[in-house]
Scaffold this motif. Sequence first.
Motif, short mmCIF file in Angstrom:
data_model
loop_
_atom_site.label_atom_id
_atom_site.label_comp_id
_atom_site.label_asym_id
_atom_site.label_seq_id
_atom_site.Cartn_x
_atom_site.Cartn_y
_atom_site.Cartn_z
N ASP A 1 -35.26 1.09 14.11
CA ASP A 1 -35.47 -0.36 14.22
C ASP A 1 -34.87 -0.91 15.50
OD1 ASP A 1 -36.79 -0.47 11.80
OD2 ASP A 1 -35.00 -0.97 10.66
N THR A 2 -33.75 -0.33 15.96
CA THR A 2 -33.12 -0.80 17.19
C THR A 2 -34.04 -0.58 18.38
OG1 THR A 2 -30.94 -0.28 16.29
CG2 THR A 2 -31.08 -0.56 18.68
N CYS A 3 -34.61 0.62 18.48
CA CYS A 3 -35.53 0.91 19.57
C CYS A 3 -36.83 0.12 19.44
CB CYS A 3 -35.85 2.41 19.64
SG CYS A 3 -34.47 3.41 20.21
N ALA A 4 -37.30 -0.04 18.22
CA ALA A 4 -38.55 -0.76 18.00
C ALA A 4 -38.39 -2.21 18.43
CB ALA A 4 -38.97 -0.68 16.54
N GLY A 5 -37.25 -2.83 18.05
CA GLY A 5 -36.94 -4.20 18.47
C GLY A 5 -38.09 -5.16 18.25
N SER B 1 -33.77 13.51 15.40
CA SER B 1 -33.24 14.67 14.69
C SER B 1 -32.55 14.20 13.41
CB SER B 1 -32.25 15.43 15.58
OG SER B 1 -31.19 14.58 15.97
N PRO B 2 -32.43 15.10 12.44
CA PRO B 2 -31.72 14.73 11.21
C PRO B 2 -30.24 14.47 11.53
CG PRO B 2 -32.89 16.83 10.96
CD PRO B 2 -32.96 16.45 12.39
N ALA B 3 -29.67 13.47 10.89
CA ALA B 3 -28.24 13.24 11.01
C ALA B 3 -27.51 14.38 10.31
CB ALA B 3 -27.88 11.89 10.39
N PRO B 4 -26.25 14.65 10.69
CA PRO B 4 -25.51 15.71 9.99
C PRO B 4 -25.52 15.48 8.48
CG PRO B 4 -24.31 14.96 11.92
CD PRO B 4 -25.47 14.02 11.74
N GLY B 5 -25.86 16.51 7.75
CA GLY B 5 -25.88 16.43 6.28
C GLY B 5 -27.12 15.82 5.68
N ALA B 6 -28.10 15.46 6.52
CA ALA B 6 -29.32 14.83 6.01
C ALA B 6 -30.12 15.82 5.17
CB ALA B 6 -30.18 14.33 7.17
N THR B 7 -30.64 15.35 4.06
CA THR B 7 -31.48 16.18 3.21
C THR B 7 -32.71 15.41 2.79
OG1 THR B 7 -30.28 15.51 1.22
CG2 THR B 7 -29.55 17.55 2.28
N TYR B 8 -33.79 16.13 2.55
CA TYR B 8 -35.04 15.57 2.08
C TYR B 8 -34.98 15.49 0.56
CZ TYR B 8 -40.10 15.23 1.30
OH TYR B 8 -41.35 14.84 0.90
N ARG B 9 -35.20 14.28 0.02
CA ARG B 9 -35.12 14.10 -1.44
C ARG B 9 -36.39 13.48 -2.01
NH1 ARG B 9 -29.68 15.00 -2.57
NH2 ARG B 9 -28.24 14.36 -0.95
N GLY C 1 -30.17 8.24 20.51
CA GLY C 1 -28.86 8.38 19.87
C GLY C 1 -28.48 7.35 18.84
N HIS C 2 -29.37 6.41 18.52
CA HIS C 2 -29.05 5.42 17.48
C HIS C 2 -29.09 6.07 16.10
CE1 HIS C 2 -31.06 2.53 20.47
NE2 HIS C 2 -29.75 2.33 20.56
N ALA C 3 -28.14 5.69 15.25
CA ALA C 3 -28.18 6.10 13.84
C ALA C 3 -29.25 5.25 13.16
CB ALA C 3 -26.83 5.87 13.19
N CYS C 4 -30.15 5.90 12.44
CA CYS C 4 -31.23 5.18 11.77
C CYS C 4 -31.65 6.00 10.56
CB CYS C 4 -32.40 4.97 12.73
SG CYS C 4 -32.92 6.45 13.61
N SER C 5 -32.66 5.55 9.86
CA SER C 5 -33.19 6.31 8.74
C SER C 5 -34.66 5.97 8.57
CB SER C 5 -32.41 6.02 7.46
OG SER C 5 -32.61 4.70 7.05
N ALA C 6 -35.37 6.89 7.95
CA ALA C 6 -36.79 6.67 7.68
C ALA C 6 -37.16 7.40 6.40
CB ALA C 6 -37.64 7.19 8.84
N THR C 7 -38.12 6.84 5.69
CA THR C 7 -38.65 7.57 4.54
C THR C 7 -39.83 8.39 5.03
OG1 THR C 7 -40.21 5.84 3.90
CG2 THR C 7 -37.99 5.73 2.92
N PRO C 8 -40.06 9.54 4.43
CA PRO C 8 -41.24 10.32 4.81
C PRO C 8 -42.53 9.51 4.70
CG PRO C 8 -39.73 11.68 3.57
CD PRO C 8 -39.19 10.27 3.51
N SER C 9 -42.65 8.68 3.67
CA SER C 9 -43.88 7.90 3.51
C SER C 9 -44.03 6.87 4.63
CB SER C 9 -43.95 7.25 2.13
OG SER C 9 -42.86 6.39 1.93
N SER C 10 -42.93 6.29 5.13
CA SER C 10 -43.04 5.31 6.21
C SER C 10 -43.50 5.98 7.50
CB SER C 10 -41.72 4.57 6.42
OG SER C 10 -40.72 5.41 6.94
N LEU C 11 -43.04 7.21 7.76
CA LEU C 11 -43.51 7.92 8.95
C LEU C 11 -44.99 8.23 8.84
CD1 LEU C 11 -40.79 10.48 10.11
CD2 LEU C 11 -41.28 8.18 10.92
#
Length: 105
Positions: free
Chosen positions: A71-75, A32-40, A53-63
């Motif tokens: 990255d934590t779950c991917a390990g 889910s998006p983190a609080p305040g997350a916006t698409y730029r 529940g890990h805090a992470c980030s992704a770019t739309p192009s990477s998805l």
Amino acid sequence: GSGTVTTMEIQQQADQASADEFFESVARLGASPAPGATYRGTTTPVPLVCAVGHACSATPSSLQRGQEICDTCAGPGPRPGETDRAEAEAADATTGTQGRPDDHR
């Protein structure tokens, strides 16, 4: 209004469609998006919270390229649903499906 659509309005509509698609993909992956997350844009990281529940980030192009959200779950090990090669080889050794010494003459 004359009813004409400007280039800027077309771009805003395209950006909104891309944002909607990105956030739908995130939801399908259990994040889910983190609080305040916006698409730029497609190359700007969006802060997310993964399915566990890990805090992470992704770019739309990477998805779009199939990269993991977290990255934590991917390990360094296998992904969920995949088996580790060493585990598979160990299982083969215990079940006797590996080559036997008499096979090597």
